[in-house]
Scaffold this motif. Sequence first.
Motif, PDB file in Angstrom:
ATOM      1  N   GLU A  52      21.966   4.958  86.807  1.00 34.52           N
ATOM      2  CA  GLU A  52      23.232   4.791  86.220  1.00 34.52           C
ATOM      3  C   GLU A  52      23.145   4.709  84.736  1.00 34.52           C
ATOM      4  O   GLU A  52      22.629   3.834  84.261  1.00 34.52           O
ATOM      5  CB  GLU A  52      23.818   3.528  86.827  1.00 34.52           C
ATOM      6  CG  GLU A  52      25.141   3.185  86.356  1.00 34.52           C
ATOM      7  CD  GLU A  52      25.941   2.025  86.541  1.00 34.52           C
ATOM      8  OE1 GLU A  52      25.218   0.988  86.476  1.00 34.52           O
ATOM      9  OE2 GLU A  52      27.100   1.838  87.218  1.00 34.52           O
ATOM     10  N   PHE A  86      28.200   1.507  94.935  1.00 36.98           N
ATOM     11  CA  PHE A  86      28.350   2.848  94.887  1.00 36.98           C
ATOM     12  C   PHE A  86      28.584   3.809  96.340  1.00 36.98           C
ATOM     13  O   PHE A  86      28.739   4.692  96.332  1.00 36.98           O
ATOM     14  CB  PHE A  86      26.966   3.596  94.209  1.00 36.98           C
ATOM     15  CG  PHE A  86      27.159   3.247  92.915  1.00 36.98           C
ATOM     16  CD1 PHE A  86      27.705   4.017  91.771  1.00 36.98           C
ATOM     17  CD2 PHE A  86      26.518   2.166  92.091  1.00 36.98           C
ATOM     18  CE1 PHE A  86      27.718   4.075  90.378  1.00 36.98           C
ATOM     19  CE2 PHE A  86      26.435   1.860  90.966  1.00 36.98           C
ATOM     20  CZ  PHE A  86      27.316   2.912  90.187  1.00 36.98           C
ATOM     21  N   LYS A  96      31.280   6.524  97.121  1.00 38.65           N
ATOM     22  CA  LYS A  96      31.747   6.924  95.920  1.00 38.65           C
ATOM     23  C   LYS A  96      31.203   8.150  95.371  1.00 38.65           C
ATOM     24  O   LYS A  96      30.181   8.596  95.858  1.00 38.65           O
ATOM     25  CB  LYS A  96      31.640   5.883  94.858  1.00 38.65           C
ATOM     26  CG  LYS A  96      32.516   4.732  94.741  1.00 38.65           C
ATOM     27  CD  LYS A  96      32.566   4.215  93.348  1.00 38.65           C
ATOM     28  CE  LYS A  96      33.545   3.469  93.110  1.00 38.65           C
ATOM     29  NZ  LYS A  96      33.737   2.982  91.669  1.00 38.65           N
ATOM     30  N   THR A  97      31.792   8.723  94.560  1.00 36.73           N
ATOM     31  CA  THR A  97      31.370  10.110  93.952  1.00 36.73           C
ATOM     32  C   THR A  97      30.927   9.692  92.546  1.00 36.73           C
ATOM     33  O   THR A  97      31.528   8.916  91.993  1.00 36.73           O
ATOM     34  CB  THR A  97      32.373  11.184  93.769  1.00 36.73           C
ATOM     35  OG1 THR A  97      33.565  10.901  93.093  1.00 36.73           O
ATOM     36  CG2 THR A  97      33.128  11.746  95.203  1.00 36.73           C
ATOM     37  N   VAL A  98      29.937  10.652  92.073  1.00 37.64           N
ATOM     38  CA  VAL A  98      29.314  10.216  90.907  1.00 37.64           C
ATOM     39  C   VAL A  98      28.907  11.594  90.251  1.00 37.64           C
ATOM     40  O   VAL A  98      28.878  12.391  90.979  1.00 37.64           O
ATOM     41  CB  VAL A  98      27.679   9.461  90.980  1.00 37.64           C
ATOM     42  CG1 VAL A  98      28.024   7.940  91.557  1.00 37.64           C
ATOM     43  CG2 VAL A  98      26.934  10.329  91.645  1.00 37.64           C
ATOM     44  N   ARG A  99      28.933  11.535  88.843  1.00 41.00           N
ATOM     45  CA  ARG A  99      28.659  12.817  87.963  1.00 41.00           C
ATOM     46  C   ARG A  99      27.175  12.677  87.822  1.00 41.00           C
ATOM     47  O   ARG A  99      26.634  11.719  87.520  1.00 41.00           O
ATOM     48  CB  ARG A  99      29.469  12.717  86.617  1.00 41.00           C
ATOM     49  CG  ARG A  99      29.326  13.939  85.815  1.00 41.00           C
ATOM     50  CD  ARG A  99      29.966  13.901  84.499  1.00 41.00           C
ATOM     51  NE  ARG A  99      31.579  13.791  84.904  1.00 41.00           N
ATOM     52  CZ  ARG A  99      32.337  14.803  85.294  1.00 41.00           C
ATOM     53  NH1 ARG A  99      31.875  15.897  85.465  1.00 41.00           N
ATOM     54  NH2 ARG A  99      33.436  14.635  85.632  1.00 41.00           N
ATOM     55  N   GLY A 103      28.343   3.159  83.663  1.00 41.04           N
ATOM     56  CA  GLY A 103      28.945   2.822  84.983  1.00 41.04           C
ATOM     57  C   GLY A 103      30.226   2.260  84.963  1.00 41.04           C
ATOM     58  O   GLY A 103      31.256   2.240  85.601  1.00 41.04           O
ATOM     59  N   LYS A 104      31.046   2.227  83.581  1.00 40.36           N
ATOM     60  CA  LYS A 104      32.375   1.643  83.150  1.00 40.36           C
ATOM     61  C   LYS A 104      33.354   2.841  83.276  1.00 40.36           C
ATOM     62  O   LYS A 104      34.495   2.621  83.466  1.00 40.36           O
ATOM     63  CB  LYS A 104      32.195   1.231  81.774  1.00 40.36           C
ATOM     64  CG  LYS A 104      31.400   0.050  81.455  1.00 40.36           C
ATOM     65  CD  LYS A 104      32.064  -1.146  81.805  1.00 40.36           C
ATOM     66  CE  LYS A 104      31.075  -2.277  81.306  1.00 40.36           C
ATOM     67  NZ  LYS A 104      31.009  -3.444  82.330  1.00 40.36           N
ATOM     68  N   ILE A 105      32.945   4.083  83.365  1.00 43.21           N
ATOM     69  CA  ILE A 105      33.838   5.204  83.612  1.00 43.21           C
ATOM     70  C   ILE A 105      34.131   5.501  84.993  1.00 43.21           C
ATOM     71  O   ILE A 105      33.180   5.203  85.683  1.00 43.21           O
ATOM     72  CB  ILE A 105      33.536   6.235  82.525  1.00 43.21           C
ATOM     73  CG1 ILE A 105      32.131   6.875  83.110  1.00 43.21           C
ATOM     74  CG2 ILE A 105      33.540   5.948  80.902  1.00 43.21           C
ATOM     75  CD1 ILE A 105      31.906   8.245  82.052  1.00 43.21           C
ATOM     76  N   ASP A 106      35.220   6.542  85.076  1.00 44.17           N
ATOM     77  CA  ASP A 106      35.200   6.924  86.680  1.00 44.17           C
ATOM     78  C   ASP A 106      35.384   8.484  86.524  1.00 44.17           C
ATOM     79  O   ASP A 106      35.955   9.059  85.733  1.00 44.17           O
ATOM     80  CB  ASP A 106      36.621   6.357  87.014  1.00 44.17           C
ATOM     81  CG  ASP A 106      36.958   6.707  88.297  1.00 44.17           C
ATOM     82  OD1 ASP A 106      36.067   6.268  89.234  1.00 44.17           O
ATOM     83  OD2 ASP A 106      38.163   7.040  88.959  1.00 44.17           O
ATOM     84  N   PRO A 107      34.524   8.886  87.108  1.00 43.05           N
ATOM     85  CA  PRO A 107      33.406   8.561  87.964  1.00 43.05           C
ATOM     86  C   PRO A 107      32.252   8.044  87.287  1.00 43.05           C
ATOM     87  O   PRO A 107      31.973   8.806  86.184  1.00 43.05           O
ATOM     88  CB  PRO A 107      33.089   9.820  89.101  1.00 43.05           C
ATOM     89  CG  PRO A 107      33.437  11.165  88.187  1.00 43.05           C
ATOM     90  CD  PRO A 107      34.557  10.463  87.215  1.00 43.05           C
ATOM     91  N   PRO A 108      31.410   7.097  87.812  1.00 42.65           N
ATOM     92  CA  PRO A 108      30.274   6.813  87.073  1.00 42.65           C
ATOM     93  C   PRO A 108      29.242   8.052  86.843  1.00 42.65           C
ATOM     94  O   PRO A 108      29.078   8.635  87.676  1.00 42.65           O
ATOM     95  CB  PRO A 108      29.461   5.810  88.084  1.00 42.65           C
ATOM     96  CG  PRO A 108      30.352   5.566  89.092  1.00 42.65           C
ATOM     97  CD  PRO A 108      31.640   6.377  89.063  1.00 42.65           C
TER      98      PRO A 108
END
Length: 172
Positions: free
Chosen positions: A48, A12, A15-18, A51-56
């Motif tokens: 988390e 992570f 990275k950007t996360v929602r 985690g499989k989608i973008d962004p996690p």
Amino acid sequence: MARQLKTGDRFFRGKTVRLISEDNEQLGLLSFEAALERAHAAGLDLVEIAGKIDPPVCRIMDFGKFQYQECKRQREAKRKQIQQKVKEVKMHPNIDDNDFQTKARHTIAFLEKGDKVKVLLAFRGREMAHVDLGMQVLARLVTTVGEVAVVDSPAKQFGRNVIMVLAPKPQK
């Protein structure tokens, strides 16, 4: 399903996360480090969720409390499960009326508890010549317990035995 994220989580980093807050509010897209800072500022964990989608998708929550509640919910669901057992009632074709009534009462008690009942009709010696009498005994049992039972598997002959399985009627 959900896993706790720590500072050293290499996947992570950068990275950007929602982010979702502890009150289930959408906080939008943030960098992983900013999301971790918000979680530490609130005194909670960054978890988390997807985690499989973008962004996690990550959520701020108390992970220990979440694990405890999940374990408690699974224990409660397991306790409410009904384990169906198969009980056995053994009879002979020349059974006396009182013995038959006793066996029928036991069968009804097992069925009311939610168990299946395997009725075994055993033939001895010359009784094999009168299999039809045994079938009459089983038919009589089915009519006696008919209000609480349904025939799960009909009477089948296996050597010197005739076996029939009764199941409790489904509850409405």
